[in-house]
Design a protein around this motif. Structure first.
Motif, short mmCIF file in Angstrom:
data_model
loop_
_atom_site.label_atom_id
_atom_site.label_comp_id
_atom_site.label_asym_id
_atom_site.label_seq_id
_atom_site.Cartn_x
_atom_site.Cartn_y
_atom_site.Cartn_z
N SER A 4 74.04 25.42 97.03
CA SER A 4 75.14 25.21 97.96
C SER A 4 76.47 25.29 97.26
O SER A 4 77.46 25.68 97.83
CB SER A 4 75.00 23.84 98.63
OG SER A 4 75.02 22.80 97.65
N SER A 16 70.09 23.15 96.38
CA SER A 16 69.90 22.87 97.80
C SER A 16 68.77 23.73 98.31
O SER A 16 68.56 24.84 97.85
CB SER A 16 71.19 23.14 98.58
OG SER A 16 70.95 23.08 99.97
N GLU A 242 82.29 21.02 99.26
CA GLU A 242 81.30 20.60 98.27
C GLU A 242 81.92 20.53 96.87
O GLU A 242 81.64 19.60 96.10
CB GLU A 242 80.11 21.56 98.27
CG GLU A 242 79.21 21.45 99.49
CD GLU A 242 79.66 22.36 100.61
OE1 GLU A 242 80.82 22.85 100.56
OE2 GLU A 242 78.88 22.58 101.55
N SER A 246 82.30 17.16 94.67
CA SER A 246 81.54 17.08 93.43
C SER A 246 82.38 16.56 92.28
O SER A 246 81.87 16.08 91.29
CB SER A 246 80.99 18.47 93.06
OG SER A 246 82.04 19.32 92.61
#
Length: 338
Positions: A4, A16, A242, A246
């Motif tokens: 991902s 993912s 994402e 992260s």
């Protein structure tokens, strides 16, 4: 990609089970050498269909060279390039009619008007009938806000107006993909908002957009995906949300019971600290549902829970190991040759 998101050099690496998205463009092992200078080195880039991908990088990071190879304007020294399902540059005549591009600034005839310049471009469009050229030109001028100035010579245009005309040329016909190099360069705040609107409209229509920009706030406001280049290679790419999440694996909990929440989390061996709104729980050793469950069972009054995110400027600085400029913006390429 089968992940991902992907960040190299230790920032993050998460897998993912989600199937890899269809790609509008991809490169593998891409390398470009000019004499003794390596401009691009082993770039693996994925551009998902329908995404708005922001390309970021310091000066000399290889952004513009990568874009030029993607469009078949430069032949790679090594590696593979695929654009809309066609190998490049050999497949350029099949792919490029579906691609609108504004790369390294627009180039027009200075003594022709904006409208006449667009007519010349429209006449070269392979999928635009001669009878449709007039309407296509007027629609493109109106879309970028240049109808009132279309009669003026190009040499009298401001930098922002030149950028608008270049964008109009990229939008003369419906495209599957649009590539924009510094599209807001020279624009005032009103013009910048209009470009944002156009990018949002293209995204809503399912068009894939690639934007190279030095304005981190603009990328964060308009893009769904990001690719960060440094020293000629991709150091991070993936979904913007994402990537930002992260960078700081924490959960911010808004609660009036800060001390009580802190005690409950620490009793369950979940690292946490107090914040002005409540507590911040470290998610490196616990999942978000576990944090919420712990607080609720301890009788803590929870008003709001949200994942802590870094901003794009911080993420960029960390990935490229650069320093922020005095005005708060990282030193990124403003669209010059890379």
């Amino acid at each position: 990609m089968t992940t991902s998101f992907e960040v190299r050099d230790g920032v993050a690496d998460e897998s993912s089970a989600t199937p890899a998205p269809a790609l509008a463009a991809r490169t593998r092992g891409l390398r470009k050498v000019y004499r003794s200078t390596v401009a691009v080195d082993q770039v693996d880039l994925d551009v998902p269909e329908g995404a708005v991908l922001g390309m970021l990088g310091p000066n000399g990071s290889g952004k513009t060279t990568t874009i030029r190879m993607l469009l078949g304007l430069v032949r790679p020294t090594e590696g593979e390039v695929e654009l809309l399902g066609h190998a490049m540059p050999d497949g350029a005549r099949h792919a490029l009619p579906d691609v609108g591009a504004l790369v390294e600034g627009p180039g027009f005839h200075p003594f022709l008007s904006g409208r006449d310049n667009l007519h010349r471009m429209a006449a070269a469009e392979p999928r635009l009938r001669a009878s449709a050229i007039e309407q296509a030109v007027e629609d493109a001028l109106e879309r970028v806000g240049l109808s009132a100035a279309a009669h003026r010579r190009y040499r009298a245009y401001s930098l922002g107006m030149k950028q608008r005309l270049g964008l109009a040329g990229a939008l003369l016909v419906p495209r599957r993909m649009v590539v924009l190099d510094e599209p807001t360069n020279g624009l005032d705040p009103s013009g910048t908002r209009e470009i944002r609107k156009i990018i949002a409209e293209l995204h809503a229509d399912g068009v894939t957009v690639v934007v190279s920009s030095h304005l981190l706030a603009e990328v964060e406001a308009t893009c769904t995906h990001v690719a960060v280049l440094h020293d000629g290679t991709v150091v991070a790419q993936g979904g913007l949300n994402e990537l930002l999440e992260s960078g700081s694996p924490g959960l911010l909990v808004s609660t009036p019971d800060g001390d009580k929440a802190l005690d409950a989390l620490r009793e369950n061996r979940i690292p946490a600290r107090l914040t002005p709104e409540g507590v911040r729980a470290d998610l490196t050793t616990a999942l978000a549902p576990k944090v919420v469950e712990t607080l609720v069972h301890a009788g803590v009054e929870v008003h709001e829970v949200r994942r802590e995110r870094t901003d794009l400027e911080d993420l960029f600085a960390r990935l490229t190991q650069g320093e922020s400029e005095p005005d708060g913006l990282s030193s990124v390429d403003a669209g010059g040759a890379a």
